[in-house]
Enzyme design. Sequence first.
Site, PDB file in Angstrom:
ATOM      1  N   TYR A 128       0.807  -1.218   0.000  1.00  0.00           N
ATOM      2  CA  TYR A 128       0.000   0.000   0.000  1.00  0.00           C
ATOM      3  C   TYR A 128       0.845   1.276   0.000  1.00  0.00           C
ATOM      4  CZ  TYR A 128      -4.125  -2.904   0.970  1.00  0.00           C
ATOM      5  OH  TYR A 128      -5.139  -3.831   0.891  1.00  0.00           O
ATOM      6  N   LYS A 133       3.977 -15.300   2.603  1.00  0.00           N
ATOM      7  CA  LYS A 133       3.825 -15.928   1.278  1.00  0.00           C
ATOM      8  C   LYS A 133       5.234 -16.120   0.717  1.00  0.00           C
ATOM      9  CE  LYS A 133       1.281 -17.228  -2.265  1.00  0.00           C
ATOM     10  NZ  LYS A 133       0.470 -18.462  -2.216  1.00  0.00           N
ATOM     11  N   ASP A 167      -2.599 -17.833   2.056  1.00  0.00           N
ATOM     12  CA  ASP A 167      -3.768 -18.453   1.422  1.00  0.00           C
ATOM     13  C   ASP A 167      -4.325 -19.584   2.306  1.00  0.00           C
ATOM     14  OD1 ASP A 167      -1.256 -19.437   0.776  1.00  0.00           O
ATOM     15  OD2 ASP A 167      -1.772 -20.108  -1.228  1.00  0.00           O
ATOM     16  N   ASP A 196      -5.255  -6.451   5.779  1.00  0.00           N
ATOM     17  CA  ASP A 196      -6.483  -5.802   5.331  1.00  0.00           C
ATOM     18  C   ASP A 196      -7.504  -6.881   4.953  1.00  0.00           C
ATOM     19  OD1 ASP A 196      -8.311  -3.987   4.414  1.00  0.00           O
ATOM     20  OD2 ASP A 196      -7.179  -3.350   2.655  1.00  0.00           O
ATOM     21  N   ASP A 252     -10.892  -8.567   7.357  1.00  0.00           N
ATOM     22  CA  ASP A 252     -12.291  -8.555   6.901  1.00  0.00           C
ATOM     23  C   ASP A 252     -12.866  -9.958   6.982  1.00  0.00           C
ATOM     24  OD1 ASP A 252     -12.410  -5.817   6.303  1.00  0.00           O
ATOM     25  OD2 ASP A 252     -13.587  -6.185   4.489  1.00  0.00           O
TER      26      ASP A 252
HETATM   27  P1  NAD Z   1     -17.699  -1.911   4.015  1.00  0.00           P
HETATM   28  O1  NAD Z   1     -16.805  -2.410   5.077  1.00  0.00           O
HETATM   29  O2  NAD Z   1     -18.106  -0.495   4.077  1.00  0.00           O
HETATM   30  O3  NAD Z   1     -19.028  -2.807   3.956  1.00  0.00           O
HETATM   31  C1  NAD Z   1     -19.019  -4.211   3.680  1.00  0.00           C
HETATM   32  C2  NAD Z   1     -20.333  -4.803   4.200  1.00  0.00           C
HETATM   33  O4  NAD Z   1     -20.319  -4.786   5.635  1.00  0.00           O
HETATM   34  C3  NAD Z   1     -21.566  -4.023   3.769  1.00  0.00           C
HETATM   35  O5  NAD Z   1     -22.612  -4.902   3.534  1.00  0.00           O
HETATM   36  C4  NAD Z   1     -21.886  -3.161   4.989  1.00  0.00           C
HETATM   37  O6  NAD Z   1     -23.238  -2.813   5.117  1.00  0.00           O
HETATM   38  C5  NAD Z   1     -21.439  -4.061   6.129  1.00  0.00           C
HETATM   39  N1  NAD Z   1     -21.009  -3.290   7.306  1.00  0.00           N
HETATM   40  C6  NAD Z   1     -19.822  -2.654   7.469  1.00  0.00           C
HETATM   41  N2  NAD Z   1     -19.800  -2.044   8.663  1.00  0.00           N
HETATM   42  C7  NAD Z   1     -20.976  -2.299   9.262  1.00  0.00           C
HETATM   43  C8  NAD Z   1     -21.556  -1.927  10.504  1.00  0.00           C
HETATM   44  N3  NAD Z   1     -20.882  -1.182  11.418  1.00  0.00           N
HETATM   45  N4  NAD Z   1     -22.800  -2.351  10.794  1.00  0.00           N
HETATM   46  C9  NAD Z   1     -23.483  -3.130   9.931  1.00  0.00           C
HETATM   47  N5  NAD Z   1     -22.990  -3.507   8.731  1.00  0.00           N
HETATM   48  C10 NAD Z   1     -21.763  -3.098   8.397  1.00  0.00           C
HETATM   49  O7  NAD Z   1     -16.967  -2.233   2.639  1.00  0.00           O
HETATM   50  P2  NAD Z   1     -17.245  -1.690   1.160  1.00  0.00           P
HETATM   51  O8  NAD Z   1     -18.705  -1.589   0.911  1.00  0.00           O
HETATM   52  O9  NAD Z   1     -16.412  -2.524   0.309  1.00  0.00           O
HETATM   53  O10 NAD Z   1     -16.619  -0.244   1.146  1.00  0.00           O
HETATM   54  C11 NAD Z   1     -17.363   0.960   1.298  1.00  0.00           C
HETATM   55  C12 NAD Z   1     -16.389   2.120   1.331  1.00  0.00           C
HETATM   56  O11 NAD Z   1     -15.596   2.066   2.512  1.00  0.00           O
HETATM   57  C13 NAD Z   1     -15.402   2.118   0.165  1.00  0.00           C
HETATM   58  O12 NAD Z   1     -15.290   3.435  -0.311  1.00  0.00           O
HETATM   59  C14 NAD Z   1     -14.100   1.673   0.794  1.00  0.00           C
HETATM   60  O13 NAD Z   1     -12.999   2.202   0.102  1.00  0.00           O
HETATM   61  C15 NAD Z   1     -14.217   2.262   2.188  1.00  0.00           C
HETATM   62  N6  NAD Z   1     -13.389   1.633   3.238  1.00  0.00           N
HETATM   63  C16 NAD Z   1     -12.872   2.456   4.203  1.00  0.00           C
HETATM   64  C17 NAD Z   1     -12.167   1.922   5.263  1.00  0.00           C
HETATM   65  C18 NAD Z   1     -11.656   2.844   6.343  1.00  0.00           C
HETATM   66  O14 NAD Z   1     -12.158   3.939   6.528  1.00  0.00           O
HETATM   67  N7  NAD Z   1     -10.660   2.430   7.123  1.00  0.00           N
HETATM   68  C19 NAD Z   1     -11.970   0.535   5.345  1.00  0.00           C
HETATM   69  C20 NAD Z   1     -12.539  -0.284   4.354  1.00  0.00           C
HETATM   70  C21 NAD Z   1     -13.255   0.277   3.290  1.00  0.00           C
END
Ligand code: NAD
Length: 365
Positions: free
Chosen positions: A146, A196, A228, A252, A256
Amino acid sequence: MAAFKIAVLEGDGIGPEIMAEAVKLLKVVAERSGLELDLGYGAFGASAYFSHGRAFPDETKRLCDEAQAILKGPIGLSHEESQKIPVDEQPERGALLPLRRRYNTFANFRPVYLPQELAHFSPLKSAVIGSGIDFIIIRELVGGLYFGAKESGINAQGKRYVTESLEYDEDQISRIAHVAFDTAMGRKKVLHNIHKSNVLKSSVLWNEIIAEVGANYPEVEVRHILVDAAATYLCLNPGQFDVMVMENMFGDILSDQGGGILGSLGLMPSACVGPEKAYYEPSHGSAPDIAGQNIANPYSMIGSVAMMLEMSLHLPEEGSRLWQAMRRVFGRGYCTPDLSQETDVKMISTSDFGDLVVEELAAAD
Ligand code: NAD
């Protein structure tokens, strides 16, 4: 005693909603423990780009510089909405990575925890979960793929190309290795090193340094797992893990997956720690799909407050009270919609959850 200064960056999407609950709880804890807080709000992320023309405006940088800790909500937009922002100002590149770089927050602590009594939140079978899920991912946060050199353009054959490099020097690996071994010493003394090295030279150096640093921690057993395979074991047998250490991008992705095996990313708080300053944020993104509906799970943001109480304010008892209060709310059968897989749950909103945690804290006094 001088007030403890906290920069509050609400972020985008569900950020302001879950931050409101986190700040509500923080104020309750402060009131109870006689802690004086000085909270300053700053624009950050996509919303900051639209209001200030920059994803990490200078005012916010000053606010963060002056703060003793930073509480950060998630940032980002849906893929389609992101296209409205120039590539270099899009929230991760324009705000998040610069924040990490500015405070050199190299150590990212991501606890993945689900006690047995809440095992029904997990999509895994109870036989797989056993006595519960309880491990911590230590993710290197300011190096690797990154943060390596990036280049794109047109090559000699007239084709568009891109190069991104995964860069570490031995000091960067050594300092995160020390954090991981120290964490393992405070837990079960087993460290899973995720790498890896069968493909990546960066992992070969990583493993060399892990071995060198490990020599100072003879009590810690190191187990090496390819990234993996680790993804598979997280689903098949998460109980084997206690402390996991890994490179930035691996962390990262696998963290998740940690949220996935718990049942929701809403159960994933985190701490991002540098030599002088730490910031605290949920591991997840801004969840644009559920933003503005008061249904997000604020556990991740309130849990990030609990980590701040433990790690920056050195109030571990207060942090622990907050964790327990949140778990008692779940234990009473309440949950936000992301966690509801059963029919007999009492579905609550984001703000209800915060109110119930306040109630539990008061009841524990
Ligand atoms: P996301 O983590 O926002 O969501 C993935 C899934 O998890 C979605 O269905 C969402 O509704 C659910 N979810 C996440 N947090 C939740 C909560 N607190 N309560 C209930 N449900 C929850 O991932 P995405 O949709 O791939 O990304 C959305 C945006 O967030 C993108 O712009 C991405 O770049 C950004 N992002 C930011 C960070 C950060 O601020 N550190 C981290 C990851 C992604």
